[in-house]
Motif scaffolding. Structure first.
Motif, PDB file in Angstrom:
ATOM      1  N   GLU A  74       0.845  -1.199   0.000  1.00 34.25           N
ATOM      2  CA  GLU A  74       0.000   0.000   0.000  1.00 34.25           C
ATOM      3  C   GLU A  74       0.877   1.245   0.000  1.00 34.25           C
ATOM      4  N   ILE A  75       0.412   2.298  -0.673  1.00 29.32           N
ATOM      5  CA  ILE A  75       1.053   3.609  -0.603  1.00 29.32           C
ATOM      6  C   ILE A  75       0.097   4.550   0.108  1.00 29.32           C
ATOM      7  N   ASP A  76       0.574   5.196   1.178  1.00 32.32           N
ATOM      8  CA  ASP A  76      -0.222   6.176   1.912  1.00 32.32           C
ATOM      9  C   ASP A  76       0.343   7.569   1.683  1.00 32.32           C
ATOM     10  N   GLU A  77      -0.539   8.536   1.628  1.00 29.71           N
ATOM     11  CA  GLU A  77      -0.148   9.940   1.472  1.00 29.71           C
ATOM     12  C   GLU A  77      -0.446  10.682   2.760  1.00 29.71           C
ATOM     13  N   ILE A  78       0.509  11.482   3.206  1.00 29.14           N
ATOM     14  CA  ILE A  78       0.325  12.365   4.355  1.00 29.14           C
ATOM     15  C   ILE A  78       0.493  13.788   3.846  1.00 29.14           C
ATOM     16  N   THR A  79      -0.576  14.544   3.849  1.00 35.68           N
ATOM     17  CA  THR A  79      -0.532  15.894   3.311  1.00 35.68           C
ATOM     18  C   THR A  79       0.165  16.838   4.283  1.00 35.68           C
ATOM     19  N   THR A  80       0.458  18.040   3.825  1.00 37.14           N
ATOM     20  CA  THR A  80       1.165  19.011   4.652  1.00 37.14           C
ATOM     21  C   THR A  80       0.348  19.434   5.872  1.00 37.14           C
TER      22      THR A  80
END
Length: 231
Positions: free
Chosen positions: A121-127
């Motif tokens: 899985e690829i997770d994104e953590i926004t600013t």
């Protein structure tokens, strides 16, 4: 892996063994700080020396390493946390609640993309700290990530010897597999994608069309290559 070179310029090379430090500072003549993850934590080297100093030790199986806005970020495989390290080694927890983290990379906007669930899985953590799943298909034990200049994301699939490409909305497509055997480290340089192939001791170079050619092999420095960085 890996331009004008300044004495103060820093390179952050996740998973790079001491034997490969020469590849991280290829053709350099000025002192550089190289940061390497291993089981003991994060070690700092001043290239071309291969004698390092422990930069930060309170980590649990550190895996990925990424640099943004003067700080280094380290993913912990076992605890599922991401630590943010300031330039003096002060640590804070940047994100938590993940499982079996691997490599990670920042995009041009400062959002962090990290491989979780042992590379499934690829997770994104926004600013602003919002977490969401970016992609789950096309991943087979992926270990590292890199962006191209157009904002497409690439992942090295260790388990099926491929590179997967993702558009900005997370749509996956097969990119390449030429000469890859347990691909690991990945980095762009001047529009070319470089990938370490752990299983057959080489570094493969790919065009943006996915055409591959061997960049480096049969070299004493290339034995079980893993992490990769470009200056």
């Amino acid at each position: 892996m890996k331009s004008s070179h300044n004495i103060s310029k820093k390179y952050w090379c996740g998973g790079l063994s001491a034997a490969l430090l020469g590849l991280c500072s290829m053709s350099e003549t000025h002192a550089q700080q190289v940061f390497v993850t291993d089981d003991s934590g994060v070690t700092e080297y001043t290239a071309p020396s291969t004698t390092g100093t422990l930069f930060y030790a309170d980590l649990n199986e550190p895996a990925g390493l990424a640099f943004y806005a003067g700080s280094v970020y380290v993913s912990n495989y076992t605890t599922g946390t991401i630590q943010k390290l300031s330039s003096n080694g002060t640590a804070t927890t940047f994100a938590s609640g993940f499982t079996h983290l691997e490599g990670m990379v920042f995009d041009s906007s400062g959002d962090l993309y990290v491989l979780s669930n042992a590379g499934q899985e690829i997770d994104e953590i926004t600013t602003d700290g919002i977490h969401h799943v970016f992609a789950t298909t096309g991943l087979e034990g992926a270990v590292n990530l890199a962006f191209d200049a157009s904002g497409n994301l690439y992942a090295t699939n260790l388990q099926n010897n491929t590179i997967e490409k993702f558009t900005s909305n997370g749509t996956p497509s097969f990119f390449a597999s030429t000469n890859l055997n347990e691909p690991d480290g990945i980095a762009f340089d001047n529009g070319r994608l470089y990938v370490t192939s752990f299983g057959n001791n080489l570094i493969e170079k790919f065009s943006l069309a996915g055409v591959g050619s061997t960049f480096l092999s049969a070299n004493p420095a290339v034995s079980g290559p893993e992490g990769l960085a470009a200056d």
